[in-house]
Design an enzyme around this catalytic site. Structure first.
Site, PDB file in Angstrom:
ATOM      1  CG  ASN A   1      -2.016   1.149   1.297  1.00 42.15           C
ATOM      2  OD1 ASN A   1      -1.704   1.977   0.447  1.00 42.15           O
ATOM      3  ND2 ASN A   1      -2.652   1.283   2.507  1.00 42.15           N
TER       4      ASN A   1
ATOM      5  NE  ARG B   1      -6.337   1.398   0.104  1.00 41.51           N
ATOM      6  CZ  ARG B   1      -6.636   1.929   0.989  1.00 41.51           C
ATOM      7  NH1 ARG B   1      -5.906   1.891   2.192  1.00 41.51           N
ATOM      8  NH2 ARG B   1      -7.871   2.713   1.276  1.00 41.51           N
TER       9      ARG B   1
ATOM     10  CG  HIS C   1     -12.386   4.553   2.702  1.00 44.43           C
ATOM     11  ND1 HIS C   1     -13.055   5.693   3.261  1.00 44.43           N
ATOM     12  CD2 HIS C   1     -11.203   4.665   2.970  1.00 44.43           C
ATOM     13  CE1 HIS C   1     -11.996   6.507   3.657  1.00 44.43           C
ATOM     14  NE2 HIS C   1     -10.933   5.877   3.426  1.00 44.43           N
TER      15      HIS C   1
ATOM     16  NE  ARG D   1      -8.579  12.968   2.258  1.00 48.83           N
ATOM     17  CZ  ARG D   1      -8.604  11.762   2.055  1.00 48.83           C
ATOM     18  NH1 ARG D   1      -9.457  11.305   1.125  1.00 48.83           N
ATOM     19  NH2 ARG D   1      -7.809  10.926   2.769  1.00 48.83           N
TER      20      ARG D   1
ATOM     21  CD  GLU E   1      -8.037  -0.562   4.103  1.00 43.71           C
ATOM     22  OE1 GLU E   1      -7.265  -0.223   4.993  1.00 43.71           O
ATOM     23  OE2 GLU E   1      -8.703   0.484   3.754  1.00 43.71           O
TER      24      GLU E   1
END
Ligand code: AMP
Length: 400
Positions: A9, A94, A182, A242, A380
């Site tokens: 990742n 990822r 996600h 964000r 993940e």
């Protein structure tokens, strides 16, 4: 030697990795670690299968100013000498954006990479680094099979309305639609829901992935029907840096009246807003919770107010709610955030057991709550390891 899958990742300044046995449903990695501070002061940390730190003398020692390009070959070399009994035969990555066409993981090819390059403007924070890692492995270990797994794929089950903006059709046809992100986290949670909810897992569930990036996913029968992130990972909830959903008129005002350039606005929306912008203190929830400053508390309150409102909106898409699942750094660890969000959903019959919530227990709803509330860690990397095994060996999809 046992075959192993390396899961990567790659972010802008960090590279997370995990090594799994090459099997259909690997339970936990034989090794996992992270290189952070890439480009400035790279630091390597890793843990073995028992979760014990790899001692400093055995750890990889990257040059402080090393780039991704230096680090990936060095990591492969390090793994070759430190993974006793295992050979890495495949890498799973990822990749944040798979666009409309990638509804599942893909084997890496030149055509796939060209497709994914075109999506860089839609995910400028992550996509370039994700793809650079793939290319770096192709260059330094061309024999390694590679698979890319997308954060957008899980949401491709959504109906047309959930994916549309109310823009002229020609723009939707150009791919300006809601993609959602996600997805690897939501895929993992969808896989474990039956263990915790039994038959209710097939019902109406909102999963709240609340980390530095944050979004919600409404599921029916463990498939995505709506989500809060859209065309980019800027939309939806308040995040660490964000802004989340914003009146588009604000952007016009900043451009036309305040003379801001697109680059300046991009910096503002991606890096200076959210918890950091509102608090003026930090993007980190744990830090804000410890702060006595009223601005810190206001940032937390806004985060929770917006999350509760969005959970209610998503419940309209699922026609009600059987369960809420909290996951990721904030979702798994912040009793305060879960309490503030669930308190605002009391009118839907959501009620917490304060003791269970304070302990970060798996099941935190009170006995009288009309809605189950769970805290589940996400994984993940494991989703990527499974998908990589499946594509490399052509095995049928794992039932989870
Ligand atoms: P992630 O992006 O999933 O790693 O989540 C990072 C976020 O989780 C940061 O805002 C952390 O401050 C937050 N977090 C981690 N542990 C805690 C905690 N014990 N209490 C509150 N927030 C936490």
């Amino acid at each position: 030697m046992t075959d192993a899958i390396l899961v990567l990742n790659a972010g802008s300044s960090s590279l997370k990795f995990a090594v799994y046995r090459d099997e259909a449903d690997p339970q936990s990695p034989v090794l996992r670690g992270k290189i952070r501070g890439i480009g400035t002061a790279a630091i390597f940390t890793a843990r073995d299968a028992d979760g014990d730190p790899v001692p400093a003398r055995a750890a990889m020692t990257p040059r402080p100013s090393a780039s991704h390009g230096d680090l990936i070959p060095a990591l492969l070399d390090w793994l070759e000498s430190h993974l006793a009994g295992f050979t890495v035969t495949a890498a799973g990555h990822r990749v944040v954006h798979g666009g409309a066409s990638h509804t599942g993981p893909a084997r890496v090819s030149d055509a796939v990479l060209r497709d994914l390059d075109a999506l860089i403007p839609l995910a400028p924070l992550h996509q370039p680094h994700n793809l650079a890692a793939v290319r770096c492995i192709s260059a330094s270990a061309p024999d390694l099979a590679q698979v890319v797994c997308f954060d957008t794929s899980f949401h491709r089950t959504q109906g047309r309305l959930a994916q549309m903006f109310a823009l002229p059709r020609a723009l939707s046809d150009l791919g300006i639609v809601r993609y959602g992100f996600h997805g690897l986290s939501y895929d993992y949670i969808a896989g474990v829901l039956p263990t915790f909810l039994g038959a209710r897992a097939e019902g109406r569930v909102v999963v709240a992935h609340l980390g530095n990036g944050a979004s919600l996913c409404a599921m029916k029968a463990r498939q995505s029907v709506a989500t809060t992130m859209g065309f980019t990972a800027l939309d939806g909830l308040v995040m660490g840096q964000r802004c989340g959903a914003l009146d588009p008129g604000v952007l016009l005002y900043l451009l036309e009246q305040k003379g801001m350039t697109p680059d300046r606005i991009s910096q503002l929306l991606y890096h200076e807003s959210g918890l950091l912008g509102v608090s003026g203190i930090s993007n980190d929830m744990a830090t804000l919770e410890k702060s006595a400053a009223p601005e810190a508390r206001e940032a937390i309150d806004l985060f929770c107010y917006r999350a509760a409102g969005e959970i209610a909106r998503l419940a309209a898409a699922t026609g009600g709610l059987d369960a809420i699942v909290f996951t990721a750094g904030i979702g798994e660890n912040s009793a305060l955030v879960r309490d503030l969000i669930c308190d605002q959903l009391g009118w839907m019959g959501v009620a917490l057991n304060p003791d269970a919530n304070a302990r970060n227990a798996t099941r935190i709803a009170s006995d009288t709550s009309a809605v189950d509330v769970l805290v589940l860690p996400t994984d993940e990397e494991r989703v990527i390891a499974r998908a990589t095994h499946r594509l490399i060996h052509g095995a049928p999809a794992h039932p989870g």
